[in-house]
Design a protein around this motif. Structure first.
Motif, mmCIF file in Angstrom:
data_model
loop_
_atom_site.group_PDB
_atom_site.id
_atom_site.type_symbol
_atom_site.label_atom_id
_atom_site.label_comp_id
_atom_site.label_asym_id
_atom_site.label_seq_id
_atom_site.Cartn_x
_atom_site.Cartn_y
_atom_site.Cartn_z
ATOM 1 N N GLY A 7 1.755 5.869 2.702
ATOM 2 C CA GLY A 7 0.318 5.843 2.924
ATOM 3 C C GLY A 7 -0.159 7.220 3.320
ATOM 4 N N MET A 8 -1.451 7.504 3.103
ATOM 5 C CA MET A 8 -1.955 8.829 3.469
ATOM 6 C C MET A 8 -3.464 8.792 3.619
ATOM 7 N N ASN A 9 -3.970 9.796 4.362
ATOM 8 C CA ASN A 9 -5.396 9.995 4.553
ATOM 9 C C ASN A 9 -5.637 11.501 4.617
ATOM 10 N N THR A 10 -6.843 11.938 4.292
ATOM 11 C CA THR A 10 -7.134 13.370 4.236
ATOM 12 C C THR A 10 -8.432 13.690 4.957
ATOM 13 N N GLY A 11 -8.510 14.907 5.461
ATOM 14 C CA GLY A 11 -9.715 15.441 6.073
ATOM 15 C C GLY A 11 -9.684 16.948 5.985
ATOM 16 N N VAL A 12 -10.744 17.586 6.413
ATOM 17 C CA VAL A 12 -10.838 19.045 6.354
ATOM 18 C C VAL A 12 -11.121 19.593 7.748
ATOM 19 N N ILE A 13 -10.394 20.647 8.107
ATOM 20 C CA ILE A 13 -10.655 21.384 9.340
ATOM 21 C C ILE A 13 -11.349 22.687 8.942
ATOM 22 N N ALA A 73 0.087 0.460 -9.632
ATOM 23 C CA ALA A 73 0.819 -0.206 -8.558
ATOM 24 C C ALA A 73 0.929 0.711 -7.339
ATOM 25 N N ALA A 74 1.194 1.995 -7.569
ATOM 26 C CA ALA A 74 1.316 2.945 -6.463
ATOM 27 C C ALA A 74 -0.016 3.121 -5.736
ATOM 28 N N THR A 75 -1.105 3.160 -6.492
ATOM 29 C CA THR A 75 -2.435 3.285 -5.889
ATOM 30 C C THR A 75 -2.733 2.093 -4.990
ATOM 31 N N ALA A 76 -2.450 0.896 -5.487
ATOM 32 C CA ALA A 76 -2.698 -0.310 -4.692
ATOM 33 C C ALA A 76 -1.873 -0.302 -3.410
ATOM 34 N N ALA A 77 -0.626 0.128 -3.506
ATOM 35 C CA ALA A 77 0.253 0.155 -2.329
ATOM 36 C C ALA A 77 -0.226 1.174 -1.300
ATOM 37 N N LEU A 78 -0.614 2.369 -1.756
ATOM 38 C CA LEU A 78 -1.077 3.393 -0.828
ATOM 39 C C LEU A 78 -2.385 2.988 -0.154
ATOM 40 N N GLN A 79 -3.254 2.327 -0.902
ATOM 41 C CA GLN A 79 -4.548 1.944 -0.341
ATOM 42 C C GLN A 79 -4.426 0.844 0.707
ATOM 43 N N LYS A 80 -3.304 0.160 0.735
ATOM 44 C CA LYS A 80 -3.066 -0.847 1.769
ATOM 45 C C LYS A 80 -2.527 -0.234 3.057
ATOM 46 N N ASN A 81 -2.139 1.036 2.993
ATOM 47 C CA ASN A 81 -1.490 1.670 4.152
ATOM 48 C C ASN A 81 -2.153 2.989 4.514
ATOM 49 N N ILE A 82 -3.488 3.001 4.551
ATOM 50 C CA ILE A 82 -4.214 4.222 4.889
ATOM 51 C C ILE A 82 -4.229 4.393 6.407
ATOM 52 N N PRO A 83 -3.628 5.448 6.926
ATOM 53 C CA PRO A 83 -3.638 5.647 8.384
ATOM 54 C C PRO A 83 -5.004 6.140 8.854
ATOM 55 N N ASP A 84 -5.375 5.785 10.074
ATOM 56 C CA ASP A 84 -6.613 6.300 10.653
ATOM 57 C C ASP A 84 -6.488 7.801 10.887
ATOM 58 N N LEU A 85 -7.570 8.507 10.599
ATOM 59 C CA LEU A 85 -7.624 9.945 10.857
ATOM 60 C C LEU A 85 -8.927 10.217 11.593
ATOM 61 N N THR A 86 -8.841 10.508 12.874
ATOM 62 C CA THR A 86 -10.023 10.612 13.720
ATOM 63 C C THR A 86 -10.520 12.046 13.841
ATOM 64 N N ILE A 133 0.844 10.762 -7.317
ATOM 65 C CA ILE A 133 0.252 12.094 -7.274
ATOM 66 C C ILE A 133 -1.239 12.087 -7.597
ATOM 67 N N ALA A 134 -1.664 11.355 -8.625
ATOM 68 C CA ALA A 134 -3.073 11.383 -9.022
ATOM 69 C C ALA A 134 -3.976 10.925 -7.882
ATOM 70 N N LEU A 135 -3.562 9.890 -7.163
ATOM 71 C CA LEU A 135 -4.364 9.404 -6.047
ATOM 72 C C LEU A 135 -4.431 10.442 -4.933
ATOM 73 N N ILE A 136 -3.319 11.112 -4.648
ATOM 74 C CA ILE A 136 -3.313 12.133 -3.603
ATOM 75 C C ILE A 136 -4.255 13.280 -3.975
ATOM 76 N N ILE A 137 -4.215 13.712 -5.251
ATOM 77 C CA ILE A 137 -5.121 14.773 -5.705
ATOM 78 C C ILE A 137 -6.570 14.337 -5.537
ATOM 79 N N ASN A 138 -6.880 13.107 -5.907
ATOM 80 C CA ASN A 138 -8.245 12.601 -5.754
ATOM 81 C C ASN A 138 -8.676 12.589 -4.289
ATOM 82 N N ALA A 139 -7.755 12.208 -3.403
ATOM 83 C CA ALA A 139 -8.077 12.156 -1.976
ATOM 84 C C ALA A 139 -8.332 13.564 -1.426
ATOM 85 N N ILE A 140 -7.522 14.533 -1.868
ATOM 86 C CA ILE A 140 -7.710 15.921 -1.435
ATOM 87 C C ILE A 140 -9.055 16.450 -1.924
#
Length: 277
Positions: A7-13, A73-86, A133-140
């Motif tokens: 799972g993953m989440n993204t933000g910008v500093i 399938a990978a997209t569905a799995a990652l979207q179920k495990n998105i960690p909170d990013l505060t 990878i495609a989902l991670i690129i989209n999230a970035i």
């Protein structure tokens, strides 16, 4: 320490209008970790991703269809495990989470292994499936655009399919004033074609001027697009922005090997002599 991405989440500093780092928070089974990727490390990560997707593009139509199913399938799995990013995590991020260096291992067929060196010397082995990878690129991309930094997103995307090796201003007598760009061996190995390009133009005094460059890329057919995007990368070639140029191209070699500097500079000079008016 190794981590299989679940799972993953993204933000910008950022500091004002300045991009400092992409925050990538990952789930690795039952643990979470925040990674900070400054612009250069982020570009290296995206270069690794672009290469893996390039390999998938080379497959047969049946392989591509199977890969599309794996992506879904990978997209569905990652979207179920998105960690909170505060916001607090972004504001108080530990500098030791900053990624200083990325080294990929591309030997596995369906996954990318990345060794991340963090500030302070700790390392993390991160395993990413090609189908993720495609989902991670989209999230970035979404995180950068959402931070109001769309030009950065466009700039990063424009620098992924080539590596500049040398660029030069060609003096009227043929002397070269040149710059050299150093790249690690793993990055050079991702690009198979070594090209020389020479830009010709006439200045305001009617004099013929020329610049040259040597790059590694994967597609010798798309050299016009690469020639244009090089202007935004190279401080020397940036002088050509807005100037109408005739661009000449020659292929020096095919393969992952890095050519000696003398051969590259001779190639620029020879192409200039061949194509000068």
């Amino acid at each position: 320490m190794s981590a299989i991405l679940t799972g993953m989440n993204t933000g910008v500093i950022r500091h004002g209008e300045q991009f400092l780092a992409l925050a990538l928070k990952i789930n690795q089974h039952n643990e979470q970790q925040l990674l900070l990727l400054p612009a250069l490390a982020l570009r290296d990560l995206l270069i690794c991703f672009e290469y893996r997707l390039h390999l998938q593009h080379l497959g047969s139509s049946k392989q591509k269809a199977r890969f599309k199913q794996q992506q879904d399938a990978a997209t569905a799995a990652l979207q179920k495990n998105i960690p909170d990013l505060t916001q607090s995590e972004l504001l108080h991020a530990d500098v030791r989470q900053r990624v200083e260096k990325i080294e990929p291992l591309n030997k596995r067929k369906n996954e990318l292994q990345l060794t991340l060196t963090l500030q302070g010397g700790n390392t993390l082995l991160l395993i990413i499936e090609d189908a993720q990878i495609a989902l991670i690129i989209n999230a970035i991309t979404h995180a950068i655009n959402n931070a109001g930094m769309h030009p950065l997103s466009l700039r990063l995307a424009s620098l992924l399919d080539f590596l500049p090796l040398y660029d030069a201003q060609i003096k009227p007598g043929g002397e070269l004033e040149y710059d050299t760009y150093q790249h690690p061996a793993w990055k050079l190995a991702l690009f198979s074609e070594t090209l020389a390009l020479v830009y010709h133009y006439t200045d305001e005094q009617g004099e013929q001027q020329a610049y040259g460059t040597v790059v590694k890329t994967r597609n010798r057919e798309d050299n016009k697009a690469v020639a244009q995007r090089l202007l935004a990368f190279s401080p020397r070639l940036k002088n050509l922005e807005g100037i109408s140029c005739q661009v000449s191209v020659s292929t020096l070699a095919s393969g992952a090997d890095h050519l000696p500097r003398e051969r590259c500079l001779r190639a620029i000079h020879a192409l200039w002599q061949k194509t000068a008016k």
